[in-house]
Design a protein around this motif. Sequence first.
Motif, mmCIF file in Angstrom:
data_model
loop_
_atom_site.group_PDB
_atom_site.id
_atom_site.type_symbol
_atom_site.label_atom_id
_atom_site.label_comp_id
_atom_site.label_asym_id
_atom_site.label_seq_id
_atom_site.Cartn_x
_atom_site.Cartn_y
_atom_site.Cartn_z
ATOM 1 N N ILE A 257 0.869 -1.101 -0.076
ATOM 2 C CA ILE A 257 -0.011 -0.097 -0.121
ATOM 3 C C ILE A 257 0.936 1.228 0.090
ATOM 4 N N ILE A 258 2.007 1.192 0.601
ATOM 5 C CA ILE A 258 2.852 2.330 0.665
ATOM 6 C C ILE A 258 3.405 2.659 -0.846
ATOM 7 N N GLN A 260 1.653 2.117 -3.376
ATOM 8 C CA GLN A 260 0.520 2.915 -4.193
ATOM 9 C C GLN A 260 0.282 4.264 -3.762
ATOM 10 N N HIS A 261 0.548 4.594 -2.557
ATOM 11 C CA HIS A 261 0.733 6.071 -1.982
ATOM 12 C C HIS A 261 1.867 6.894 -2.670
ATOM 13 N N TRP A 264 1.009 7.212 -6.565
ATOM 14 C CA TRP A 264 -0.162 8.023 -7.028
ATOM 15 C C TRP A 264 -0.163 9.566 -6.430
ATOM 16 N N PHE A 265 0.842 9.675 -5.629
ATOM 17 C CA PHE A 265 1.154 11.275 -5.279
ATOM 18 C C PHE A 265 1.733 11.752 -6.393
ATOM 19 N N TRP A 315 -4.736 12.239 -4.371
ATOM 20 C CA TRP A 315 -4.135 11.097 -5.035
ATOM 21 C C TRP A 315 -4.844 9.749 -4.526
ATOM 22 N N VAL A 316 -5.347 9.832 -3.406
ATOM 23 C CA VAL A 316 -6.088 8.528 -2.735
ATOM 24 C C VAL A 316 -7.279 8.162 -3.436
ATOM 25 N N MET A 319 -7.188 4.842 -4.810
ATOM 26 C CA MET A 319 -7.012 3.779 -3.811
ATOM 27 C C MET A 319 -8.363 3.451 -2.991
ATOM 28 N N SER A 322 -8.381 0.028 -2.094
ATOM 29 C CA SER A 322 -7.083 -0.531 -1.246
ATOM 30 C C SER A 322 -7.361 -0.748 0.170
ATOM 31 N N THR A 324 -8.851 1.593 2.238
ATOM 32 C CA THR A 324 -8.819 2.952 2.543
ATOM 33 C C THR A 324 -9.547 3.199 3.852
#
Length: 559
Positions: A257-258, A260-261, A264-265, A315-316, A319, A322, A324
């Motif tokens: 998941i990190i 993905q952050h 997408w940031f 950005w989230v 996700m 995911s 969230t």
Amino acid sequence: MTRVEFPPHIPPDDNQPKNLAVGHGVTLPAWKWRDYFTFNVDHKVIGIQYLVTAFLFYLIGGLMAIAIRTELATPDADFIDPNLYNAFMTNHGTIMIFLWIVPSAIGGFGNYLIPLMIGARDMAFPKLNAIAFWLNPPAGLLLLLSFIFGGSQSGWTAYPPLSLVTAPTAQTLWILAIVLVGTSSILGSVNFVVTILMMKVPSMKWDQLPLFCWAILATSVLALLSTPVLAAGLVLLLFDLNFGTSFFKPDAGGNVIIYQHLFWFYSHPAVYLMILPIFGIMSEVIPVHARKPIFGYKAIAYSSVAICVVGLFVWVHHMFTSGTPGWMRMFFTISTLIVAVPTGVKIFGWVATLWGGKIRFTSAMLFAIGLLSMFVMGGLSGVTMGTAPFDVHVHDTYYVVAHFHYVLFGGSVFGIYAGIYHWFPKMTGRKLGEGWGRIHFALTLVGTNLTFLPMHKLGLQGMPRRVAMYDPQFVDLNVLCTIGAFILGLSVIPFTINVLWSWRKGELAGDNPWEALSLEWTTASPPLVENWEVLPVVTHGPYDYGHSLEAAPEVSVQT
């Protein structure tokens, strides 16, 4: 009235070309065609190098898209091998984003136009500018070489753990290519920020700065803030692939998941890296061909800055599926809807500029108007996906594919074409043929809608994206999409013929064929090596159409 002053003496430069061009009655150096294949530091040469190189990669990415759509014309995997399908799907997206839209919009138009628009003789760091361009061809070659090792097959997002177990050598080459492109983006962004802030002519006030410059400035700041984050995530992924680390290996304590952050940031702001320069192009093309001042200059300028700021906090929404937490879904739903406000300001500003204007339906204007309809369609579907309850249901379906192609193809590519038709006379001294341009526009408009409009229904019916085989119930709509893709492929043919023919034998354009008022049209077409025989002094705004200055700016010389 735009008056001009003689510049201080410029010492001879051994790198200047030996052949000559004539502008405003004075003979000065100009570049030969061979110079476009060298390490050249002239911003205009670099801009054309970006545009031509990016278009070649566009053709490669387009051939991959044709192969993908041909495969999807039937439910079974009967055209290409599924692994090759995955590689085409991954690299099609990668090439179109990182080697076509971003280099064209920022590197191509930005490099060519920014110094001309602000009265500078070149970019702030010419050698750094050339280095930024020459990082792109090796990046493209790395992507193509990856097919020797099976090609990257994890999608353009390269999510682990999939990217850690499929074609590791090809994935490594893919990562290296994106890091090179990211480095190029950072170097170019530094150059743009310094050039715009420090090198505009003193007589140009900030409210006289062309809106394209505002867009490039906001884009560059956004790239400087977001690109290093993607680079960090990809370097960590590279370590996991090749050096035994476990940053993103879930079976060894890593956290996918990190990644993905981190991804997408950058990669949602990357949408604005692609679309903000196109917004700038729209703000230049529409007033000229509507013969009206731009409506809401300050609102459009400041909305670019607002998109830059708010765009870092959305950005989230990529996700929402995911795991969230609810509070985070709520926050990023709100921020995603807010970012639509400054975008809407631009749309309404352009529509208001068109309203009541003396519109000339040139090819450039047709593509600009086409972009309005395409981008509004993509924006409406984007608002629906920005809300978490709806996104959860359509995530990873063809509804998403329809949305981002309306935004990025219908938005960015239509804008690139509008810019080419508008500034081709400035770059070459000749006009593109309007007949070929109208054929190109019609094929592109029909092909875009026929390819991507049915995908909304496919997504709502539940067809997953990124797969080569699907349920036979979806076959009819997929056949329509495939026909549209072939029409899009054909649309490139009249454009290519038009460019090649017009570059050599097209109608001579003169220095200012559109009777535009922005500063780049006060020099020769094509411009001289140092842009002006004498430096300009700005005495009116770039969009003062309908006033006493509507005629082409008169130029006087002050000794």
